[in-house]
Every structure is written in structure tokens, then in C-alpha cells.
Design a protein around this motif. Sequence first.
Motif, mmCIF file in Angstrom:
data_model
loop_
_atom_site.group_PDB
_atom_site.id
_atom_site.type_symbol
_atom_site.label_atom_id
_atom_site.label_comp_id
_atom_site.label_asym_id
_atom_site.label_seq_id
_atom_site.Cartn_x
_atom_site.Cartn_y
_atom_site.Cartn_z
ATOM 1 N N VAL A 242 0.837 -1.204 0.000
ATOM 2 C CA VAL A 242 0.000 0.000 0.000
ATOM 3 C C VAL A 242 0.876 1.260 0.000
ATOM 4 C CG1 VAL A 242 -1.627 1.367 1.373
ATOM 5 C CG2 VAL A 242 -1.989 -1.091 1.085
ATOM 6 N N LEU A 243 1.902 1.269 0.832
ATOM 7 C CA LEU A 243 2.772 2.440 0.926
ATOM 8 C C LEU A 243 3.563 2.657 -0.355
ATOM 9 C CD1 LEU A 243 4.139 1.943 4.563
ATOM 10 C CD2 LEU A 243 2.268 3.438 3.837
ATOM 11 N N ASN A 244 4.072 1.570 -0.935
ATOM 12 C CA ASN A 244 4.859 1.690 -2.161
ATOM 13 C C ASN A 244 4.011 2.148 -3.340
ATOM 14 O OD1 ASN A 244 7.441 1.007 -1.173
ATOM 15 N ND2 ASN A 244 6.952 -1.181 -1.242
ATOM 16 N N ARG A 245 2.792 1.615 -3.453
ATOM 17 C CA ARG A 245 1.908 2.031 -4.548
ATOM 18 C C ARG A 245 1.561 3.509 -4.430
ATOM 19 N NH1 ARG A 245 -2.737 -0.086 -4.073
ATOM 20 N NH2 ARG A 245 -2.462 -1.741 -2.516
ATOM 21 N N ALA A 246 1.324 3.966 -3.194
ATOM 22 C CA ALA A 246 1.041 5.385 -2.990
ATOM 23 C C ALA A 246 2.250 6.237 -3.369
ATOM 24 C CB ALA A 246 0.652 5.641 -1.539
ATOM 25 N N GLY A 247 3.448 5.730 -3.043
ATOM 26 C CA GLY A 247 4.656 6.455 -3.414
ATOM 27 C C GLY A 247 4.833 6.565 -4.916
ATOM 28 N N GLU A 248 4.517 5.480 -5.634
ATOM 29 C CA GLU A 248 4.601 5.504 -7.096
ATOM 30 C C GLU A 248 3.600 6.497 -7.685
ATOM 31 O OE1 GLU A 248 3.968 1.481 -8.193
ATOM 32 O OE2 GLU A 248 5.881 0.767 -7.388
ATOM 33 N N THR A 249 2.392 6.510 -7.122
ATOM 34 C CA THR A 249 1.376 7.462 -7.588
ATOM 35 C C THR A 249 1.825 8.893 -7.348
ATOM 36 O OG1 THR A 249 -0.417 5.887 -7.151
ATOM 37 C CG2 THR A 249 -1.019 8.217 -7.303
ATOM 38 N N ARG A 250 2.406 9.152 -6.192
ATOM 39 C CA ARG A 250 2.869 10.502 -5.865
ATOM 40 C C ARG A 250 3.971 10.944 -6.829
ATOM 41 N NH1 ARG A 250 4.246 9.406 -1.285
ATOM 42 N NH2 ARG A 250 2.367 9.994 -0.145
ATOM 43 N N ARG A 251 4.906 10.060 -7.096
ATOM 44 C CA ARG A 251 5.997 10.415 -8.005
ATOM 45 C C ARG A 251 5.488 10.676 -9.419
ATOM 46 N NH1 ARG A 251 8.534 6.699 -4.544
ATOM 47 N NH2 ARG A 251 7.984 4.919 -5.874
ATOM 48 N N ALA A 252 4.511 9.879 -9.855
ATOM 49 C CA ALA A 252 3.917 10.096 -11.177
ATOM 50 C C ALA A 252 3.226 11.458 -11.234
ATOM 51 C CB ALA A 252 2.932 8.981 -11.495
ATOM 52 N N GLN A 253 2.520 11.827 -10.158
ATOM 53 C CA GLN A 253 1.858 13.128 -10.115
ATOM 54 C C GLN A 253 2.879 14.267 -10.139
ATOM 55 O OE1 GLN A 253 -0.390 12.671 -6.501
ATOM 56 N NE2 GLN A 253 -2.173 11.788 -7.546
ATOM 57 N N GLU A 254 3.994 14.073 -9.455
ATOM 58 C CA GLU A 254 5.035 15.104 -9.445
ATOM 59 C C GLU A 254 5.645 15.268 -10.824
ATOM 60 O OE1 GLU A 254 7.630 13.666 -6.429
ATOM 61 O OE2 GLU A 254 6.414 14.437 -4.759
ATOM 62 N N ARG A 255 5.859 14.149 -11.544
ATOM 63 C CA ARG A 255 6.403 14.237 -12.898
ATOM 64 C C ARG A 255 5.437 14.965 -13.832
ATOM 65 N NH1 ARG A 255 8.160 8.907 -11.650
ATOM 66 N NH2 ARG A 255 6.334 8.021 -12.709
ATOM 67 N N GLU A 256 4.156 14.669 -13.678
ATOM 68 C CA GLU A 256 3.152 15.337 -14.512
ATOM 69 C C GLU A 256 3.111 16.835 -14.219
ATOM 70 O OE1 GLU A 256 -0.551 13.398 -13.829
ATOM 71 O OE2 GLU A 256 0.087 11.498 -14.717
#
Length: 266
Positions: A242-256
Motif C-alpha cells: 500500500v505504501l509503495n503504490r502510494a509512493g509511485e502514484t505521488r511520483r507520477a503526479q510530481e512528474r506530470e
Amino acid sequence: MNHNEKPERPGERHHGPVTLRGAQVQPGTTDQRLLDSRGPGDWVHTDPWRVLRIQSEFVEGFSALAELGPAISVFGSARTPTDDPFYQSAVELGERLVGAGFGVITGGGPGIMEAANKGASQAGGVSVGLGIELPFEQGLNEYVDLGIDFRYFFARKTMFVKYAQGFVVFPGGFGTLDELFESLTLVQTGKVTTFPIVLVGTSYWSGLMDWLRGTLAAEKKISSADLELVTLTDDLDEVLDVLNRAGETRRAQEREAVARTPGAAE
């Protein structure tokens, strides 16, 4: 006198932007009370001085944690003994969070807090303790590598959220419930985003989740979607997932967000 200036009325005194009149006018000045050692010392307990102490707590917290990096706040009872299975689980979680690239933030006390700090410290990661001044002496546990003691709960709570990328909550009492529901409110209202909240201990938390579902959601006090803000599990693999998936989502949002910034591609 400058004609643009407003004259002070008799019985009126100005302290910066504050105007005092009548019975609110006090003898002497703030400087006098500060410098005159013969005067009373209770000025240090007044609200204006307290504001400076509050400010200093935020400044100290921001300064100490600004370079922390990705971290997870772990909550749970200070009364959890070392032979409790949840204590051992929190030690393992601390170790695994470090292995996943996270620092660990706790309230710095005994019990579950000590366990998570212990796991993080033994794994060579960053082990943070945010203590609080209480009527009974508690102090930071021995596994805290970076510790801050706070006078005010609200300053401390800001640090738990601002410098964490998620909460993991073990069985606990009022303090644990306070942090849990404050974080849920912040996520529900959009004050923090992409912020996972994981409850560890299905036997302990299932009654609460049943009440949230069967009473709050059933009576439309919250939406059924709000229940999805929480993950309930006994499996540390699921916690990390759960924590890792949220981290991946956050990083994707930051890149966007960077890609949408004018001039970012130049």
C-alpha cells in the motif's frame, strides 16, 4: 505633531497594532517588565509570549526535518509490552520500511513507538521521535536518532503529517485514535493527498470499522467511499505494498506537474 497621525486619547495606549483603553491599560511597558528583574516573572506565560514559543516549535521542527526524505509515521500504544506480538511486528515493520527507502517517525515514546524506532535504527535507517511534554515523565526512547520535544500537540501533529508519506497505525488508545481521525479528516477534506492510512490488527480494529460502516456510513454521516481511505490488515507485505503504490502514484503526479510547468522542457 504630524496631522496625519492619530493622537492618543487619555487612558489609551498602543502596543504595536494593539490598542488598549480604560481598564485594559496596564502600568509600565513590556520592555520594562522584561528588563526589570525586580518585576513579576509571569509575563513569560502570557499569550503574546506563548505565540513566540509556538513559532519557535514550528521553526525547530521544520529545520530539523526539512532534509528527512521519504518517511512513514507509525502510531500505537505506549503501553504495549516488549513481549506483545504487535511490538515484534512493529520492530519488523521499522526494519522493512528502511529497506523500502523510508525513514520512520514516531511519537518517540515506549511501546509501539519504541518498537518501530528500534527496527529502523537497527536497520541503519533514519529513526525520528517527536516527543511531547506531559504531566508524567516519559522521554524519548533509546532508539531515536533524531528527536524533538514539543510543548504543543498541534505543532507536533503538523510534523507527523508534513514530513510523512503515510500513516501506519497499530492498536492504541486515545492518542492513537486522535492521530488516526485527524489524518482521516485531512485526507477526506483534501488537505493532504496520496496519503495512505493502514491499520494493523484486524481483531483490534474490526469493531471500529464495523461501526464506521454500520453507523456513520449507514446514516450518511460519511460517504461509503470514505471507508476506502483506510486499509485494514495483519499482513506487513500488504502494508508495504500500500505504501509503495502510494509512493509511485505521488511520483507520477510530481512528474506530470513538472511536465505542465511552462519552460520545463527547455
